[in-house]
Design a protein around this motif. Structure first.
Motif, PDB file in Angstrom:
ATOM      1  N   ASP A  26       0.142  -7.544   4.651  1.00 43.96           N
ATOM      2  CA  ASP A  26      -0.767  -6.743   5.501  1.00 43.96           C
ATOM      3  C   ASP A  26      -1.288  -5.533   4.712  1.00 43.96           C
ATOM      4  N   ALA A  27      -0.384  -4.895   3.969  1.00 45.22           N
ATOM      5  CA  ALA A  27      -0.796  -3.714   3.187  1.00 45.22           C
ATOM      6  C   ALA A  27      -1.781  -4.123   2.091  1.00 45.22           C
ATOM      7  N   ILE A  28      -1.485  -5.257   1.442  1.00 42.75           N
ATOM      8  CA  ILE A  28      -2.363  -5.715   0.350  1.00 42.75           C
ATOM      9  C   ILE A  28      -3.757  -6.035   0.895  1.00 42.75           C
ATOM     10  N   SER A  29      -3.810  -6.720   2.034  1.00 44.10           N
ATOM     11  CA  SER A  29      -5.144  -7.105   2.523  1.00 44.10           C
ATOM     12  C   SER A  29      -5.904  -5.884   3.051  1.00 44.10           C
ATOM     13  N   GLU A  30      -5.191  -4.898   3.603  1.00 40.85           N
ATOM     14  CA  GLU A  30      -5.851  -3.654   4.027  1.00 40.85           C
ATOM     15  C   GLU A  30      -6.370  -2.897   2.794  1.00 40.85           C
ATOM     16  N   ALA A  31      -5.543  -2.849   1.756  1.00 42.52           N
ATOM     17  CA  ALA A  31      -5.957  -2.150   0.528  1.00 42.52           C
ATOM     18  C   ALA A  31      -7.210  -2.814  -0.053  1.00 42.52           C
ATOM     19  N   ARG A  32      -7.245  -4.137   0.011  1.00 34.98           N
ATOM     20  CA  ARG A  32      -8.393  -4.860  -0.533  1.00 34.98           C
ATOM     21  C   ARG A  32      -9.693  -4.464   0.199  1.00 34.98           C
ATOM     22  N   LYS A  33      -9.587  -4.282   1.525  1.00 35.51           N
ATOM     23  CA  LYS A  33     -10.786  -3.875   2.299  1.00 35.51           C
ATOM     24  C   LYS A  33     -11.290  -2.519   1.824  1.00 35.51           C
ATOM     25  N   PHE A  34     -10.366  -1.575   1.605  1.00 34.07           N
ATOM     26  CA  PHE A  34     -10.780  -0.242   1.154  1.00 34.07           C
ATOM     27  C   PHE A  34     -11.286  -0.306  -0.291  1.00 34.07           C
ATOM     28  N   ASN A  35     -10.611  -1.092  -1.135  1.00 36.67           N
ATOM     29  CA  ASN A  35     -11.065  -1.237  -2.538  1.00 36.67           C
ATOM     30  C   ASN A  35     -12.516  -1.702  -2.574  1.00 36.67           C
ATOM     31  N   ALA A  36     -12.886  -2.559  -1.601  1.00 36.75           N
ATOM     32  CA  ALA A  36     -14.247  -3.108  -1.582  1.00 36.75           C
ATOM     33  C   ALA A  36     -15.297  -2.025  -1.351  1.00 36.75           C
ATOM     34  N   VAL A  37     -14.888  -0.886  -0.762  1.00 32.46           N
ATOM     35  CA  VAL A  37     -15.839   0.229  -0.610  1.00 32.46           C
ATOM     36  C   VAL A  37     -15.448   1.405  -1.526  1.00 32.46           C
ATOM     37  N   LYS A  38     -14.854   1.032  -2.661  1.00 35.32           N
ATOM     38  CA  LYS A  38     -14.540   1.989  -3.747  1.00 35.32           C
ATOM     39  C   LYS A  38     -13.494   3.040  -3.372  1.00 35.32           C
ATOM     40  N   ILE A  39     -12.626   2.671  -2.427  1.00 36.20           N
ATOM     41  CA  ILE A  39     -11.523   3.582  -2.082  1.00 36.20           C
ATOM     42  C   ILE A  39     -10.219   2.945  -2.560  1.00 36.20           C
ATOM     43  N   LYS A  40      -9.487   3.702  -3.397  1.00 35.63           N
ATOM     44  CA  LYS A  40      -8.201   3.197  -3.878  1.00 35.63           C
ATOM     45  C   LYS A  40      -7.158   3.424  -2.787  1.00 35.63           C
ATOM     46  N   SER A  41      -6.040   2.711  -2.882  1.00 33.09           N
ATOM     47  CA  SER A  41      -5.043   2.912  -1.822  1.00 33.09           C
ATOM     48  C   SER A  41      -3.760   3.516  -2.363  1.00 33.09           C
ATOM     49  N   ILE A  42      -2.989   4.042  -1.427  1.00 30.12           N
ATOM     50  CA  ILE A  42      -1.639   4.535  -1.721  1.00 30.12           C
ATOM     51  C   ILE A  42      -0.756   3.828  -0.692  1.00 30.12           C
ATOM     52  N   ILE A  43       0.025   2.860  -1.146  1.00 30.34           N
ATOM     53  CA  ILE A  43       0.805   2.059  -0.181  1.00 30.34           C
ATOM     54  C   ILE A  43       2.191   2.671   0.011  1.00 30.34           C
ATOM     55  N   ASN A  44       2.594   2.746   1.285  1.00 27.38           N
ATOM     56  CA  ASN A  44       3.904   3.301   1.638  1.00 27.38           C
ATOM     57  C   ASN A  44       4.632   2.345   2.576  1.00 27.38           C
ATOM     58  N   TYR A  45       5.920   2.146   2.299  1.00 27.78           N
ATOM     59  CA  TYR A  45       6.759   1.320   3.174  1.00 27.78           C
ATOM     60  C   TYR A  45       7.363   2.248   4.233  1.00 27.78           C
ATOM     61  N   LEU A  46       7.178   1.898   5.512  1.00 28.28           N
ATOM     62  CA  LEU A  46       7.652   2.769   6.595  1.00 28.28           C
ATOM     63  C   LEU A  46       9.176   2.793   6.687  1.00 28.28           C
ATOM     64  N   GLY A  47       9.697   3.876   7.214  1.00 26.91           N
ATOM     65  CA  GLY A  47      11.141   4.019   7.389  1.00 26.91           C
ATOM     66  C   GLY A  47      11.593   5.285   6.690  1.00 26.91           C
ATOM     67  N   GLU A  48      12.575   5.968   7.266  1.00 26.63           N
ATOM     68  CA  GLU A  48      13.038   7.223   6.687  1.00 26.63           C
ATOM     69  C   GLU A  48      14.455   7.525   7.146  1.00 26.63           C
ATOM     70  N   GLU A  49      15.070   8.520   6.525  1.00 30.72           N
ATOM     71  CA  GLU A  49      16.427   8.962   6.869  1.00 30.72           C
ATOM     72  C   GLU A  49      17.429   7.814   6.806  1.00 30.72           C
ATOM     73  N   PHE A  50      17.346   6.971   5.781  1.00 30.76           N
ATOM     74  CA  PHE A  50      18.309   5.872   5.638  1.00 30.76           C
ATOM     75  C   PHE A  50      19.660   6.433   5.206  1.00 30.76           C
ATOM     76  N   ASP A  51      20.714   6.093   5.979  1.00 31.57           N
ATOM     77  CA  ASP A  51      22.037   6.587   5.583  1.00 31.57           C
ATOM     78  C   ASP A  51      22.985   5.453   5.195  1.00 31.57           C
ATOM     79  N   LYS A  52      22.449   4.221   5.132  1.00 30.56           N
ATOM     80  CA  LYS A  52      23.294   3.093   4.718  1.00 30.56           C
ATOM     81  C   LYS A  52      22.788   2.550   3.382  1.00 30.56           C
ATOM     82  N   VAL A  53      23.748   2.284   2.480  1.00 24.45           N
ATOM     83  CA  VAL A  53      23.382   1.840   1.132  1.00 24.45           C
ATOM     84  C   VAL A  53      22.522   0.579   1.186  1.00 24.45           C
TER      85      VAL A  53
END
Ligand code: FAD
Length: 293
Positions: A26-53
């Motif tokens: 999903d992130a790759i195909s969204e990035a491709r849409k923005f790339n097509a209008v000369k916008i580069k992407s910054i991809i981030n995986y959601l989730g935070e405050e992980f306390d388990k290894v």
């Protein structure tokens, strides 16, 4: 209407404005849409405050998979990682080791890695890890204008030729350490931006605030730098498309299933529903522009 139903409606409408979807694809195909209008992407995986290894190890593997996928699919994209995804809650050493691991892989694949900035309690350790890990032009760090310490931090980072992404700041912070109003935060943003124009050649202006964007353009008439703009997926992306005609422009694209905390921050900023519906329409407009409409 039960909780599950409300949950699904929210995920499919509001969260979908700001988030690409659950999977890397999903992130790759969204990035491709923005790339097509000369916008580069910054991809981030959601989730935070992980306390388990196991969650931390999983996040590291996902980021490495994203790096490889970006290169394999010829996507023009950076990555942004959160310190608390990489083990900051377990201890600083685990975070630093995982951050360095991602940096090593990214360097091989020539992908730029950003460090997101989270709650103020993690800022010191995040900057420390960044300053240790600076490797040429391969990594950058986010700095929040609402924190009173940020000018000092920026000076340290600029002295080491680091790359800064300047934002206003998205968390709720204590009044002792932060500017407690929109006006004061915006004023500090202007001060930090001026410093960056004077002293740095590597910075990204990450805001949707049109006055700040105008101010940056105004400063650039004097300083004549290569300036980069960045916005979040789903917010003022029409404006970003126009900026991309003149400057390097980036869109921050989160993906994953842990969409709630990210969406709460976006809802808090939007303030009222009118802006959220406007965001929904802007999201569709990227599709139209890509198709030449
Ligand atoms: C590329 C990028 C990366 C970021 N990374 C981080 C990070 O690592 N750490 C961190 O703390 N923060 C991060 N942020 C978020 C940032 O701190 C702000 O919370 C957010 O950008 C809103 O501030 P603003 O500068 O756009 O100004 P604001 O004054 O909040 O917004 C300016 C205008 O933009 C529009 N707008 C803003 N938000 C919304 C919304 N949700 N929906 C609809 N319209 C909206 C409104 O028209 C508003 O008047 C990032 C932002 C960007 C753009």
């Amino acid at each position: 209407m039960n909780y599950m139903c409300l949950n699904t409606i929210f995920e499919k409408t509001f969260a979908g404005t700001w988030i690409a979807g659950p999977n890397i694809e999903d992130a790759i195909s969204e990035a491709r849409k923005f790339n097509a209008v000369k916008i580069k992407s910054i991809i981030n995986y959601l989730g935070e405050e992980f306390d388990k290894v196991e969650n931390v190890d999983n996040a590291v593997e996902i980021y490495i998979a994203v790096i490889k996928e970006i290169r394999k699919r010829h996507i023009d994209s950076d990555i942004s990682v959160k310190p608390t995804q990489l083990g900051m809650l377990i201890n600083e050493k685990v975070f630093e080791a995982n951050y360095r691991k991602i940096l090593r892989v990214a360097k091989n694949y020539r992908i730029f890695i950003w460090l997101d900035m989270e709650n103020a309690k993690y800022v010191g350790a995040t900057i420390k890890a960044y300053l240790k890990g600076i490797n040429g032009k391969n990594s950058g760090i986010c700095i929040q204008a609402y924190l009173k310490r940020s000018m000092d931090d920026i000076k340290k980072i600029v002295a080491k030729k680091g790359t800064i992404r300047l934002v206003k700041g998205a968390y709720v912070e204590n009044r002792d350490i932060s500017y407690n109003s929109w006006e004061k935060t915006t004023e500090n943003y202007r001060r930090l931006l001026l410093y960056l124009f004077e002293k740095s050649n590597n910075f990204t202006i990450a805001t949707h605030d049109l006055q700040l964007i105008k101010y940056a353009e105004h400063l650039n008439e004097k300083y004549n730098k290569t300036i980069n703009f960045a916005m979040l997926k789903g917010i003022k992306n029409r404006t970003l498309t126009l900026l991309a005609k003149k400057y390097p422009a980036y869109v921050y694209i989160p993906f994953g299933t842990a969409w709630l905390q990210y969406s709460i921050r976006r809802l808090r900023e939007a303030g009222h529903l009118k802006l959220i519906f406007k965001s929904l329409l802007e999201n569709q407009s990227i599709e139209k522009q890509k198709n030449g409409a």
